[in-house]
Scaffold this motif. Sequence first.
Motif, PDB file in Angstrom:
ATOM      1  N   GLY A  18       0.815  -1.208   0.000  1.00 33.55           N
ATOM      2  CA  GLY A  18       0.000   0.000   0.000  1.00 33.55           C
ATOM      3  C   GLY A  18       0.852   1.264   0.000  1.00 33.55           C
ATOM      4  N   ILE A  19       1.936   1.254   0.781  1.00 37.88           N
ATOM      5  CA  ILE A  19       2.835   2.412   0.803  1.00 37.88           C
ATOM      6  C   ILE A  19       3.547   2.541  -0.539  1.00 37.88           C
ATOM      7  N   LEU A  20       3.972   1.423  -1.097  1.00 39.39           N
ATOM      8  CA  LEU A  20       4.634   1.446  -2.396  1.00 39.39           C
ATOM      9  C   LEU A  20       3.710   2.015  -3.468  1.00 39.39           C
ATOM     10  N   ASP A  21       2.467   1.584  -3.476  1.00 37.42           N
ATOM     11  CA  ASP A  21       1.501   2.116  -4.446  1.00 37.42           C
ATOM     12  C   ASP A  21       1.262   3.603  -4.220  1.00 37.42           C
ATOM     13  N   ARG A  60      13.712   5.522  12.803  1.00 36.29           N
ATOM     14  CA  ARG A  60      12.549   6.241  12.271  1.00 36.29           C
ATOM     15  C   ARG A  60      11.271   5.534  12.652  1.00 36.29           C
ATOM     16  N   ARG A  61      10.207   6.323  12.607  1.00 35.95           N
ATOM     17  CA  ARG A  61       8.873   5.822  12.929  1.00 35.95           C
ATOM     18  C   ARG A  61       7.968   6.128  11.746  1.00 35.95           C
ATOM     19  N   LEU A  62       6.967   5.305  11.564  1.00 35.87           N
ATOM     20  CA  LEU A  62       6.047   5.440  10.440  1.00 35.87           C
ATOM     21  C   LEU A  62       4.671   5.846  10.941  1.00 35.87           C
ATOM     22  N   LEU A  63       4.128   6.857  10.305  1.00 36.52           N
ATOM     23  CA  LEU A  63       2.753   7.285  10.547  1.00 36.52           C
ATOM     24  C   LEU A  63       1.975   7.010   9.265  1.00 36.52           C
ATOM     25  N   VAL A  64       0.888   6.248   9.381  1.00 33.32           N
ATOM     26  CA  VAL A  64       0.083   5.878   8.217  1.00 33.32           C
ATOM     27  C   VAL A  64      -1.357   6.319   8.442  1.00 33.32           C
ATOM     28  N   GLY A  65      -1.952   6.880   7.393  1.00 37.24           N
ATOM     29  CA  GLY A  65      -3.362   7.208   7.400  1.00 37.24           C
ATOM     30  C   GLY A  65      -4.097   6.295   6.438  1.00 37.24           C
ATOM     31  N   HIS A  66      -5.123   5.624   6.938  1.00 37.75           N
ATOM     32  CA  HIS A  66      -5.966   4.770   6.097  1.00 37.75           C
ATOM     33  C   HIS A  66      -7.286   5.482   5.825  1.00 37.75           C
ATOM     34  N   ASP A  67      -7.803   5.307   4.617  1.00 44.52           N
ATOM     35  CA  ASP A  67      -9.097   5.911   4.285  1.00 44.52           C
ATOM     36  C   ASP A  67     -10.234   4.998   4.747  1.00 44.52           C
ATOM     37  N   GLU A  68     -11.461   5.409   4.456  1.00 48.14           N
ATOM     38  CA  GLU A  68     -12.639   4.666   4.921  1.00 48.14           C
ATOM     39  C   GLU A  68     -12.724   3.268   4.322  1.00 48.14           C
ATOM     40  N   ASP A  69     -12.011   3.034   3.217  1.00 47.84           N
ATOM     41  CA  ASP A  69     -11.988   1.709   2.601  1.00 47.84           C
ATOM     42  C   ASP A  69     -10.823   0.860   3.103  1.00 47.84           C
ATOM     43  N   ARG A  71      -7.669   1.563   2.720  1.00 48.96           N
ATOM     44  CA  ARG A  71      -6.481   1.693   1.872  1.00 48.96           C
ATOM     45  C   ARG A  71      -5.509   2.718   2.454  1.00 48.96           C
ATOM     46  N   VAL A  72      -4.224   2.495   2.217  1.00 49.90           N
ATOM     47  CA  VAL A  72      -3.206   3.459   2.633  1.00 49.90           C
ATOM     48  C   VAL A  72      -3.434   4.733   1.828  1.00 49.90           C
ATOM     49  N   ALA A  73      -3.698   5.833   2.534  1.00 54.04           N
ATOM     50  CA  ALA A  73      -4.019   7.092   1.876  1.00 54.04           C
ATOM     51  C   ALA A  73      -3.012   8.192   2.184  1.00 54.04           C
ATOM     52  N   ALA A  74      -2.197   8.015   3.222  1.00 54.66           N
ATOM     53  CA  ALA A  74      -1.245   9.054   3.619  1.00 54.66           C
ATOM     54  C   ALA A  74      -0.145   8.425   4.466  1.00 54.66           C
ATOM     55  N   ARG A 100      -6.012  10.904  -5.040  1.00 52.49           N
ATOM     56  CA  ARG A 100      -7.483  10.808  -5.018  1.00 52.49           C
ATOM     57  C   ARG A 100      -8.082  11.514  -3.807  1.00 52.49           C
ATOM     58  N   HIS A 101      -7.233  11.833  -2.825  1.00 51.10           N
ATOM     59  CA  HIS A 101      -7.702  12.499  -1.611  1.00 51.10           C
ATOM     60  C   HIS A 101      -7.261  13.953  -1.504  1.00 51.10           C
ATOM     61  N   GLN A 102      -6.629  14.474  -2.544  1.00 51.31           N
ATOM     62  CA  GLN A 102      -6.189  15.859  -2.498  1.00 51.31           C
ATOM     63  C   GLN A 102      -7.399  16.793  -2.353  1.00 51.31           C
ATOM     64  N   GLY A 103      -7.204  17.869  -1.612  1.00 53.76           N
ATOM     65  CA  GLY A 103      -8.250  18.863  -1.449  1.00 53.76           C
ATOM     66  C   GLY A 103      -9.255  18.551  -0.353  1.00 53.76           C
TER      67      GLY A 103
END
Length: 174
Positions: A18-21, A60-69, A71-74, A100-103
């Motif tokens: 997901g991060i790679l994509d 280092r530490r990783l912060l990941v944001g997942h969307d409502e589906d 999917r890795v979004a941030a 797809r999540h810009q704005g």
Amino acid sequence: MSLTFTLDPAVTPALRDGILDLWTDVSNAGGAVGFVPPVTPEEVRPELVRQLAGMADGSRRLLVGHDEDGRVAATAFLTFNSHRLMVHWLWLYTVMVHPRHQGKGYGRDLLAAAERAARTFHGIEAIRLTCRGGLGLERFYGSCGYKEVGRIPAAIRVAPDDDRDDVIMLLPLG
């Protein structure tokens, strides 16, 4: 809708992919995350592996944001300084929100989540990042509380005859 943020999630094959994509899609949309389009996942993978190795060694530490589906979004990587005179601040690297999540305000949400995370680390007094000039990123980071503290003219060469400034931004946590 908003993103669900997780600090230091388990790095599963699904998360890694997901991060790679995300990184590939952001890069191909023109995002300033270390590559210029076009880029393939195979070109991005070694840099992701390097970041993940830093997680394994604790630098280092990783912060990941997942969307409502789900999917890795941030993402953002929070990287500690190894120099003993600079351990009071950390780097924020590879700050990305999927095109797809810009704005939707998710970039601000990601930066706020990174700030909250940094405040939980003992002795951290500031977050530092760099961004590529010429894209308006310094205005965005400035609107999120970061201050421009330096600029190296023409330090980033994105193409022949297309050099950009490397802009250094700082967010004091005090």
